[in-house]
Design a protein around this motif. Structure first.
Motif, PDB file in Angstrom:
ATOM      1  N   TRP A  19      26.872 -50.510  -8.103  1.00 38.40           N
ATOM      2  CA  TRP A  19      25.548 -51.112  -8.091  1.00 38.40           C
ATOM      3  C   TRP A  19      24.507 -50.109  -7.643  1.00 38.40           C
ATOM      4  CZ3 TRP A  19      23.818 -50.820  -3.158  1.00 38.40           C
ATOM      5  CH2 TRP A  19      24.778 -50.801  -2.141  1.00 38.40           C
ATOM      6  N   THR A  20      23.269 -50.455  -7.920  1.00 33.38           N
ATOM      7  CA  THR A  20      22.135 -49.597  -7.612  1.00 33.38           C
ATOM      8  C   THR A  20      20.956 -50.472  -7.196  1.00 33.38           C
ATOM      9  OG1 THR A  20      20.877 -47.720  -8.463  1.00 33.38           O
ATOM     10  CG2 THR A  20      21.258 -49.532 -10.000  1.00 33.38           C
ATOM     11  N   THR A  21      19.837 -49.842  -6.873  1.00 34.45           N
ATOM     12  CA  THR A  21      18.633 -50.579  -6.485  1.00 34.45           C
ATOM     13  C   THR A  21      17.444 -50.061  -7.287  1.00 34.45           C
ATOM     14  OG1 THR A  21      17.916 -49.061  -4.741  1.00 34.45           O
ATOM     15  CG2 THR A  21      19.524 -50.761  -4.119  1.00 34.45           C
ATOM     16  N   THR A  22      16.327 -50.709  -7.115  1.00 34.74           N
ATOM     17  CA  THR A  22      15.107 -50.332  -7.830  1.00 34.74           C
ATOM     18  C   THR A  22      14.715 -48.887  -7.540  1.00 34.74           C
ATOM     19  OG1 THR A  22      14.348 -52.607  -7.708  1.00 34.74           O
ATOM     20  CG2 THR A  22      12.690 -50.946  -8.202  1.00 34.74           C
ATOM     21  N   SER A  23      14.768 -48.487  -6.276  1.00 33.08           N
ATOM     22  CA  SER A  23      14.365 -47.111  -5.946  1.00 33.08           C
ATOM     23  C   SER A  23      15.284 -46.082  -6.609  1.00 33.08           C
ATOM     24  CB  SER A  23      14.319 -46.903  -4.433  1.00 33.08           C
ATOM     25  OG  SER A  23      15.576 -47.120  -3.848  1.00 33.08           O
ATOM     26  N   HIS A  24      16.557 -46.411  -6.752  1.00 33.39           N
ATOM     27  CA  HIS A  24      17.491 -45.511  -7.428  1.00 33.39           C
ATOM     28  C   HIS A  24      17.188 -45.425  -8.923  1.00 33.39           C
ATOM     29  CE1 HIS A  24      19.654 -46.512  -3.735  1.00 33.39           C
ATOM     30  NE2 HIS A  24      20.154 -45.302  -3.845  1.00 33.39           N
ATOM     31  N   MET A  25      16.813 -46.546  -9.529  1.00 36.74           N
ATOM     32  CA  MET A  25      16.448 -46.540 -10.949  1.00 36.74           C
ATOM     33  C   MET A  25      15.192 -45.711 -11.177  1.00 36.74           C
ATOM     34  SD  MET A  25      17.265 -50.374 -12.233  1.00 36.74           S
ATOM     35  CE  MET A  25      17.787 -51.372 -10.858  1.00 36.74           C
ATOM     36  N   VAL A  26      14.217 -45.858 -10.289  1.00 38.55           N
ATOM     37  CA  VAL A  26      12.982 -45.074 -10.383  1.00 38.55           C
ATOM     38  C   VAL A  26      13.308 -43.586 -10.224  1.00 38.55           C
ATOM     39  CG1 VAL A  26      10.797 -44.577  -9.199  1.00 38.55           C
ATOM     40  CG2 VAL A  26      11.479 -46.944  -9.635  1.00 38.55           C
ATOM     41  N   SER A  28      16.175 -42.076 -10.806  1.00 43.99           N
ATOM     42  CA  SER A  28      16.951 -41.635 -11.956  1.00 43.99           C
ATOM     43  C   SER A  28      16.066 -41.320 -13.151  1.00 43.99           C
ATOM     44  CB  SER A  28      17.971 -42.722 -12.328  1.00 43.99           C
ATOM     45  OG  SER A  28      18.687 -42.359 -13.470  1.00 43.99           O
ATOM     46  N   GLU A  29      15.039 -42.122 -13.338  1.00 45.02           N
ATOM     47  CA  GLU A  29      14.109 -41.922 -14.454  1.00 45.02           C
ATOM     48  C   GLU A  29      13.027 -40.904 -14.135  1.00 45.02           C
ATOM     49  OE1 GLU A  29      14.444 -43.166 -17.551  1.00 45.02           O
ATOM     50  OE2 GLU A  29      16.364 -43.897 -16.774  1.00 45.02           O
ATOM     51  N   GLY A  30      12.811 -40.614 -12.857  1.00 43.33           N
ATOM     52  CA  GLY A  30      11.776 -39.662 -12.461  1.00 43.33           C
ATOM     53  C   GLY A  30      10.366 -40.207 -12.598  1.00 43.33           C
ATOM     54  N   ASP A  31      10.221 -41.511 -12.469  1.00 40.22           N
ATOM     55  CA  ASP A  31       8.927 -42.176 -12.673  1.00 40.22           C
ATOM     56  C   ASP A  31       8.078 -42.103 -11.401  1.00 40.22           C
ATOM     57  OD1 ASP A  31       6.805 -43.939 -13.138  1.00 40.22           O
ATOM     58  OD2 ASP A  31       8.051 -45.243 -14.392  1.00 40.22           O
ATOM     59  N   MET A  35       7.182 -44.784  -8.362  1.00 37.71           N
ATOM     60  CA  MET A  35       7.527 -44.422  -6.990  1.00 37.71           C
ATOM     61  C   MET A  35       6.358 -44.747  -6.059  1.00 37.71           C
ATOM     62  SD  MET A  35       8.069 -40.705  -5.191  1.00 37.71           S
ATOM     63  CE  MET A  35       6.311 -40.444  -5.224  1.00 37.71           C
ATOM     64  N   TYR A  36       5.137 -44.391  -6.470  1.00 41.76           N
ATOM     65  CA  TYR A  36       3.966 -44.689  -5.646  1.00 41.76           C
ATOM     66  C   TYR A  36       3.765 -46.198  -5.488  1.00 41.76           C
ATOM     67  CZ  TYR A  36       2.582 -39.788  -5.564  1.00 41.76           C
ATOM     68  OH  TYR A  36       2.544 -38.439  -5.345  1.00 41.76           O
ATOM     69  N   GLU A  37       3.997 -46.953  -6.537  1.00 43.16           N
ATOM     70  CA  GLU A  37       3.888 -48.413  -6.444  1.00 43.16           C
ATOM     71  C   GLU A  37       4.912 -48.976  -5.466  1.00 43.16           C
ATOM     72  OE1 GLU A  37       1.708 -50.809  -7.672  1.00 43.16           O
ATOM     73  OE2 GLU A  37       0.565 -48.986  -8.058  1.00 43.16           O
ATOM     74  N   LEU A  38       6.145 -48.501  -5.552  1.00 42.84           N
ATOM     75  CA  LEU A  38       7.176 -48.950  -4.607  1.00 42.84           C
ATOM     76  C   LEU A  38       6.803 -48.587  -3.179  1.00 42.84           C
ATOM     77  CD1 LEU A  38      10.579 -48.210  -6.359  1.00 42.84           C
ATOM     78  CD2 LEU A  38       9.704 -50.431  -5.662  1.00 42.84           C
ATOM     79  N   ASN A  63      19.792 -36.007 -10.992  1.00 44.19           N
ATOM     80  CA  ASN A  63      19.267 -36.197 -12.342  1.00 44.19           C
ATOM     81  C   ASN A  63      18.190 -35.179 -12.707  1.00 44.19           C
ATOM     82  OD1 ASN A  63      20.490 -38.734 -13.639  1.00 44.19           O
ATOM     83  ND2 ASN A  63      20.107 -39.345 -11.523  1.00 44.19           N
ATOM     84  N   ASP A  64      18.078 -34.111 -11.908  1.00 46.20           N
ATOM     85  CA  ASP A  64      17.145 -33.014 -12.179  1.00 46.20           C
ATOM     86  C   ASP A  64      15.710 -33.488 -12.357  1.00 46.20           C
ATOM     87  OD1 ASP A  64      19.270 -31.151 -12.124  1.00 46.20           O
ATOM     88  OD2 ASP A  64      19.702 -31.531 -14.239  1.00 46.20           O
ATOM     89  N   ARG A  65      15.273 -34.411 -11.501  1.00 40.50           N
ATOM     90  CA  ARG A  65      13.906 -34.941 -11.556  1.00 40.50           C
ATOM     91  C   ARG A  65      13.019 -34.148 -10.606  1.00 40.50           C
ATOM     92  NH1 ARG A  65      14.288 -37.039 -16.336  1.00 40.50           N
ATOM     93  NH2 ARG A  65      15.756 -38.772 -16.448  1.00 40.50           N
ATOM     94  N   GLU A  66      12.730 -32.918 -10.998  1.00 39.72           N
ATOM     95  CA  GLU A  66      12.019 -31.965 -10.151  1.00 39.72           C
ATOM     96  C   GLU A  66      10.669 -32.491  -9.665  1.00 39.72           C
ATOM     97  OE1 GLU A  66      10.491 -27.339 -10.247  1.00 39.72           O
ATOM     98  OE2 GLU A  66      11.522 -28.161 -11.988  1.00 39.72           O
ATOM     99  N   MET A  67       9.894 -33.089 -10.549  1.00 41.67           N
ATOM    100  CA  MET A  67       8.564 -33.573 -10.145  1.00 41.67           C
ATOM    101  C   MET A  67       8.686 -34.697  -9.117  1.00 41.67           C
ATOM    102  SD  MET A  67       6.457 -33.350 -13.760  1.00 41.67           S
ATOM    103  CE  MET A  67       5.171 -34.394 -13.154  1.00 41.67           C
ATOM    104  N   LEU A  68       9.651 -35.584  -9.291  1.00 40.80           N
ATOM    105  CA  LEU A  68       9.827 -36.674  -8.341  1.00 40.80           C
ATOM    106  C   LEU A  68      10.329 -36.143  -7.005  1.00 40.80           C
ATOM    107  CD1 LEU A  68       9.741 -39.890  -8.237  1.00 40.80           C
ATOM    108  CD2 LEU A  68      12.200 -39.672  -8.211  1.00 40.80           C
TER     109      LEU A  68
END
Length: 106
Positions: A19-26, A28-31, A35-38, A63-68
Motif C-alpha cells: 500500500w501507499t499514500t497520497t504523498s507517495h503517489m505525488v 512518484s509522479e514528481g508533481d 506537493m504544495y497543495e498537500l 523515481n528520479d524526481r529531481e525537481m521534487l
C-alpha cells in the motif's frame, strides 16, 4: 477535495501487504504543484510511510524526481524528519541520494 475533506490525504491505497499514500503517489509522479497543495492542507502527511517503510522523499529519489527532491529540500521538515528515516531495507533517503547518479540537491 483536500479543502473539503483533509482525511483523504491520509488514506492508504492498495492491498494489505502493498500500500501507499497520497504523498507517495505525488512523489512518484514528481508533481510539485500537488506537493504544495498537500503541504498547504496537510503538512504532516509527508511523515507517513508506505508498506516498504519509505517516506515520500525515499519514493521521489527512487523515481528520479529531481525537481521534487530539490523542492522538498527547501523545507525544514525534510531535514528534521524525512532524511534520516530508514526504510524496511535500512536505507535512509540520504543513502539513496548518495547512491543516485541522477539527483543532487541544489
Amino acid at each position: 477535495m483536500l479543502g473539503w475533506k483533509k482525511s483523504l490525504a491520509y488514506l492508504q491505497a492498495g492491498s494489505e501487504n502493498d500500500w501507499t499514500t497520497t504523498s507517495h503517489m505525488v512523489a512518484s509522479e514528481g508533481d510539485i504543484l500537488m506537493m504544495y497543495e498537500l503541504l498547504k492542507h496537510c503538512p504532516d502527511c509527508w511523515d507517513m510511510i508506505n508498506s516498504n517503510g519509505q517516506n515520500a522523499l525515499h519514493v521521489a529519489i527512487l523515481n528520479d524526481r529531481e525537481m521534487l527532491v530539490n523542492a522538498l529540500f527547501k523545507f525544514k521538515f525534510c531535514y528534521d524528519r524525512l532524511v534520516d528515516e530508514a526504510d524496511n531495507d535500512g536505507n535512509t533517503p540520504l543513502h539513496l541520494l548518495a547512491a543516485s547518479i541522477y539527483i543532487r540537491p541544489s
